[in-house]
Design an enzyme around this catalytic site. Sequence first.
Site, PDB file in Angstrom:
ATOM      1  N   SER A 113     -26.125  -5.572 -59.188  1.00 40.54           N
ATOM      2  CA  SER A 113     -25.834  -6.111 -57.860  1.00 40.54           C
ATOM      3  C   SER A 113     -24.498  -6.847 -57.806  1.00 40.54           C
ATOM      4  O   SER A 113     -23.462  -6.260 -58.081  1.00 40.54           O
ATOM      5  CB  SER A 113     -26.996  -7.000 -57.426  1.00 40.54           C
ATOM      6  OG  SER A 113     -26.833  -7.389 -56.095  1.00 40.54           O
ATOM      7  N   HIS A 114     -24.547  -8.131 -57.488  1.00 38.27           N
ATOM      8  CA  HIS A 114     -23.321  -8.907 -57.291  1.00 38.27           C
ATOM      9  C   HIS A 114     -22.820  -9.534 -58.590  1.00 38.27           C
ATOM     10  O   HIS A 114     -21.819 -10.245 -58.574  1.00 38.27           O
ATOM     11  CB  HIS A 114     -23.612  -9.994 -56.266  1.00 38.27           C
ATOM     12  CG  HIS A 114     -24.844 -10.758 -56.630  1.00 38.27           C
ATOM     13  ND1 HIS A 114     -26.092 -10.201 -56.525  1.00 38.27           N
ATOM     14  CD2 HIS A 114     -25.015 -11.977 -57.161  1.00 38.27           C
ATOM     15  CE1 HIS A 114     -26.988 -11.065 -56.957  1.00 38.27           C
ATOM     16  NE2 HIS A 114     -26.372 -12.152 -57.358  1.00 38.27           N
ATOM     17  N   ASP A 277     -21.583  -6.348 -51.333  1.00 38.08           N
ATOM     18  CA  ASP A 277     -21.587  -6.688 -52.760  1.00 38.08           C
ATOM     19  C   ASP A 277     -21.456  -5.452 -53.647  1.00 38.08           C
ATOM     20  O   ASP A 277     -21.208  -4.343 -53.166  1.00 38.08           O
ATOM     21  CB  ASP A 277     -22.853  -7.476 -53.113  1.00 38.08           C
ATOM     22  CG  ASP A 277     -24.092  -6.609 -53.108  1.00 38.08           C
ATOM     23  OD1 ASP A 277     -24.125  -5.643 -52.331  1.00 38.08           O
ATOM     24  OD2 ASP A 277     -25.029  -6.885 -53.884  1.00 38.08           O
ATOM     25  N   ASP A 279     -23.411  -3.362 -55.221  1.00 39.63           N
ATOM     26  CA  ASP A 279     -24.187  -2.146 -54.956  1.00 39.63           C
ATOM     27  C   ASP A 279     -24.430  -1.896 -53.469  1.00 39.63           C
ATOM     28  O   ASP A 279     -25.202  -0.994 -53.111  1.00 39.63           O
ATOM     29  CB  ASP A 279     -25.516  -2.186 -55.720  1.00 39.63           C
ATOM     30  CG  ASP A 279     -26.396  -3.330 -55.274  1.00 39.63           C
ATOM     31  OD1 ASP A 279     -25.850  -4.396 -54.918  1.00 39.63           O
ATOM     32  OD2 ASP A 279     -27.635  -3.179 -55.275  1.00 39.63           O
ATOM     33  N   ASP A 281     -25.883  -3.678 -50.985  1.00 38.94           N
ATOM     34  CA  ASP A 281     -27.059  -4.061 -50.197  1.00 38.94           C
ATOM     35  C   ASP A 281     -26.911  -5.419 -49.510  1.00 38.94           C
ATOM     36  O   ASP A 281     -27.659  -5.733 -48.593  1.00 38.94           O
ATOM     37  CB  ASP A 281     -28.354  -3.984 -51.026  1.00 38.94           C
ATOM     38  CG  ASP A 281     -28.323  -4.840 -52.267  1.00 38.94           C
ATOM     39  OD1 ASP A 281     -27.273  -5.463 -52.551  1.00 38.94           O
ATOM     40  OD2 ASP A 281     -29.350  -4.878 -52.972  1.00 38.94           O
ATOM     41  N   ARG A 282     -25.941  -6.220 -49.944  1.00 39.93           N
ATOM     42  CA  ARG A 282     -25.781  -7.531 -49.307  1.00 39.93           C
ATOM     43  C   ARG A 282     -24.648  -7.497 -48.281  1.00 39.93           C
ATOM     44  O   ARG A 282     -23.796  -6.609 -48.338  1.00 39.93           O
ATOM     45  CB  ARG A 282     -25.444  -8.589 -50.343  1.00 39.93           C
ATOM     46  CG  ARG A 282     -26.555  -8.828 -51.326  1.00 39.93           C
ATOM     47  CD  ARG A 282     -26.233 -10.012 -52.207  1.00 39.93           C
ATOM     48  NE  ARG A 282     -27.376 -10.294 -53.066  1.00 39.93           N
ATOM     49  CZ  ARG A 282     -27.598 -11.452 -53.663  1.00 39.93           C
ATOM     50  NH1 ARG A 282     -26.746 -12.448 -53.520  1.00 39.93           N
ATOM     51  NH2 ARG A 282     -28.665 -11.628 -54.416  1.00 39.93           N
ATOM     52  N   LYS A 378     -32.393  -3.786 -48.666  1.00 42.44           N
ATOM     53  CA  LYS A 378     -31.472  -4.407 -47.723  1.00 42.44           C
ATOM     54  C   LYS A 378     -30.226  -3.539 -47.683  1.00 42.44           C
ATOM     55  O   LYS A 378     -29.989  -2.755 -48.604  1.00 42.44           O
ATOM     56  CB  LYS A 378     -31.165  -5.837 -48.137  1.00 42.44           C
ATOM     57  CG  LYS A 378     -30.649  -6.000 -49.538  1.00 42.44           C
ATOM     58  CD  LYS A 378     -30.864  -7.440 -50.003  1.00 42.44           C
ATOM     59  CE  LYS A 378     -30.461  -7.589 -51.457  1.00 42.44           C
ATOM     60  NZ  LYS A 378     -31.197  -8.636 -52.139  1.00 42.44           N
TER      61      LYS A 378
HETATM   62  C1  G1P Z   1     -31.650 -13.640 -55.656  1.00 43.71           C
HETATM   63  C2  G1P Z   1     -31.827 -14.026 -54.207  1.00 43.71           C
HETATM   64  C3  G1P Z   1     -32.935 -13.225 -53.583  1.00 43.71           C
HETATM   65  C4  G1P Z   1     -32.661 -11.741 -53.777  1.00 43.71           C
HETATM   66  C5  G1P Z   1     -32.414 -11.433 -55.240  1.00 43.71           C
HETATM   67  C6  G1P Z   1     -32.018  -9.985 -55.461  1.00 43.71           C
HETATM   68  O1  G1P Z   1     -32.816 -13.916 -56.368  1.00 43.71           O
HETATM   69  O2  G1P Z   1     -32.091 -15.413 -54.074  1.00 43.71           O
HETATM   70  O3  G1P Z   1     -33.055 -13.550 -52.237  1.00 43.71           O
HETATM   71  O4  G1P Z   1     -33.735 -10.974 -53.314  1.00 43.71           O
HETATM   72  O5  G1P Z   1     -31.376 -12.269 -55.745  1.00 43.71           O
HETATM   73  O6  G1P Z   1     -30.838  -9.656 -54.800  1.00 43.71           O
HETATM   74  P1  G1P Z   1     -33.027 -15.240 -57.234  1.00 43.71           P
HETATM   75  O7  G1P Z   1     -31.891 -15.322 -58.214  1.00 43.71           O
HETATM   76  O8  G1P Z   1     -32.982 -16.395 -56.287  1.00 43.71           O
HETATM   77  O9  G1P Z   1     -34.370 -15.067 -57.870  1.00 43.71           O
HETATM   78 ZN    ZN Z   2     -26.850  -6.133 -54.385  1.00 40.34          ZN
END
Ligand code: G1P
Ligand code: ZN
Length: 545
Positions: A113-114, A277, A279, A281-282, A378
Site C-alpha cells: 500500500s502506502h 497511494d 496501490d 486505493d486511498r 476502497k
Molecule cells: C490502517 C488504517 C486502516 C486501513 C488499513 C489498511 O490500519 O488505519 O483504516 O484499513 O491501514 O489500509 P492500521 O495501521 O490503523 O491498523
Molecule cells: Zn493502499
Amino acid sequence: MAIITIETTPIKGQKPGTSGLRKKTAVFREPGYLENFVQCIFDGVGGGAGKTYVVGGDGRFFNTEAIGTIMRIAAANGAAQLIIGQDGVLSTPAVSNLIRKYRTDGGIILSASHNPGGESGDFGIKFNMPNGGPAPERVTDAIYARTQEIAAYRIIDDAPIDISVIGDFTLGNMQISVIDPVTDYEALMRELFDFDAIKALFARGFTVCFDAMHAVTGPYAKRILEGTLGAPTGSVINGTPSPDFGGGHPDPHPVWASQLVEIMTGAHAPDFGAASDGDGDRNMIIGKGPDGFVSPSDSLALLTAYAHLAPAYSGGLAGVARSMPTSQAVDIVAKRLGIPCYETPTGWKFFGNLLDDGKATLCGEESAGTGSDHVREKDGLWAVLLWLNILARDGRDICQLRSDHWHDFGRNYYSRHDYENVPTEAADALMAKVRSRLSNLPGTVMCGMKIESADDFAYLDPVDGSLTERQGVRVQFGDGSRVVMRLSGTGTQGATLRVYLERFVEPGGELNEDTQIALAAVIEAAEMIAEIVKHTGRTKADIIT
Ligand code: G1P
Ligand code: ZN
C-alpha cells in the site's frame, strides 16, 4: 513442464494482518520465503486446481519477479488461468473489479500500500476472494495455519513468461492472459459517472492537479483524466510508476504529498487537487488555499450528501458505513437522509458483507479510504471522479461546498495523533491500563466534558452474525466529542498507537479555530485517560493528521 517439490520448513511470524502479509522486501526475497507463503495461500483456499486468479501489483521493486514466482507455483498447483496486468501492474481496486467482472476464483495483490518500496522498503502480498474483497479472517487464519505446518511447496521448472506483452500465453498447462491494466477499470468508471458533465467542466477551464506519487494510479489517471475527460496534459503529476516511488512515501496525506499541498496553496493553484497511494486505493482531496485539505471523514460525509448527482447513485443510497474511528460526520448526514449508518472495525474487509448484502452503498475510513459497492476495495480514483462529478453538476467549489455543509449539518473537528515505533510492551501496557479503567469512566467529568460511555469496541456483523472483539477503546462525551484509541495492525516496526480525537460543533457554532486548538480539551482528556506521556515517554505525536 516438470513439477518440482521443494522441501521447506514453517516460518514463524507470517501471520497475515488486515491487509495481507507485509514485511521488509528483503524478507520476501529470502530463498523460499515468497514461494512458501504462496503455496500456503493455495493450500489455505482449498487448492489451486482448475482455478482462475487475477494477479497484479503496484509496480514496486520485486513486483515482476514475485509475479514470475507466483505463476510458476500456480501452474504447479494446477491452476487453469491467470489474468495478469501488463508489466505486472494493477491497482488494488482494478484487481477487485477484474475478479468480479470475469468471475474468477479470487486474486493475488502485490503491494504494501502506502509503505515505501524499493530494496530496503516494504513488500506485501494479499489474497482477495471471488467477491473481489480481501480475505476474511477465517481464510487468513487457514493460510496462517498452513504456514505453521508446511513441509514442501510445488513449483514448475519452466521460466516465467514475459508479462510486458499483452496477449494470451501458456505456461505448462496453465493459460496466462496479460491484459491492459486500465481498460476494464475505465469502463466501470464510465458506467458510474457522468463523464460528459466532467468533460464539460474541464472544457469550461476547470483545472486539476492529480498527484500519482510515482505509484500505480499514474497510468489510470493519465488515461482517464487527461485522455478521456480532456484535462490539460500535465494535470497528472508524478505519473510514471517507479519501483521505489521516486524515493518517496506514496501516502496521500498532507505530510507526504507536500508537493501537491504546495501547488494547492500557491499563487497558481488549480481548482481541485487530489492524490492516491502506492496501490491506488486511498485518496486525498484538497481545494485551493491554506485550508483546502478535506479530511477523509468530511469527504465521506460530503460524498454521502451529494452522491445522488452521479448516475450510479441517483436513486439514493441503501446505507453507509464507516470504520469506528472515522468521525461521526457521516452519521449526521445518514440520519438526515433517513438511511442506516453502520459502524465497523478498522479494515476494509469489514465492509464486505454490508456491500454484498446491499445494506451499504458507500463506505469510508478516516485513513483516506472511500469506496462503494462498485468493487470490494476502497478506490482512490473512484473518489476523485465522484468528487469531480459532484462539482461538475453542483457548480460550487470544494471549499464553498464544505463550508455550506458545516453550516447546515454542524462540524466534526477531527484529528488523528500517531505515536510510531513505540516498544510493543509499552503500547500493550498502555492499552491494558486504559481497558482496565473503562468501567469507571462513564458519568465522570473530564476537561469540562461529561463522559457518556466508554467501551472496547466489539462488532456484531449484521449479515453473518460473527462477533469481532477488542477493536479499540471508545470514550464518548455528552456533547458529541469522542476519544478513540487503538494499536495499528499494519505497522512493520514496534507498535503504532493511534489516538483519534473528535469534537462536534453544532450548526452556527464557532467555526474559525485551528483544528488542534478546537480539539484542545479532547486532547487533554485523551492524555488523562491513557497517560500517553508516562507510558511512551513521548510528549508529542510523531504524525498529526
Ligand atoms: C490502517 C488504517 C486502516 C486501513 C488499513 C489498511 O490500519 O488505519 O483504516 O484499513 O491501514 O489500509 P492500521 O495501521 O490503523 O491498523
Ligand atoms: Zn493502499
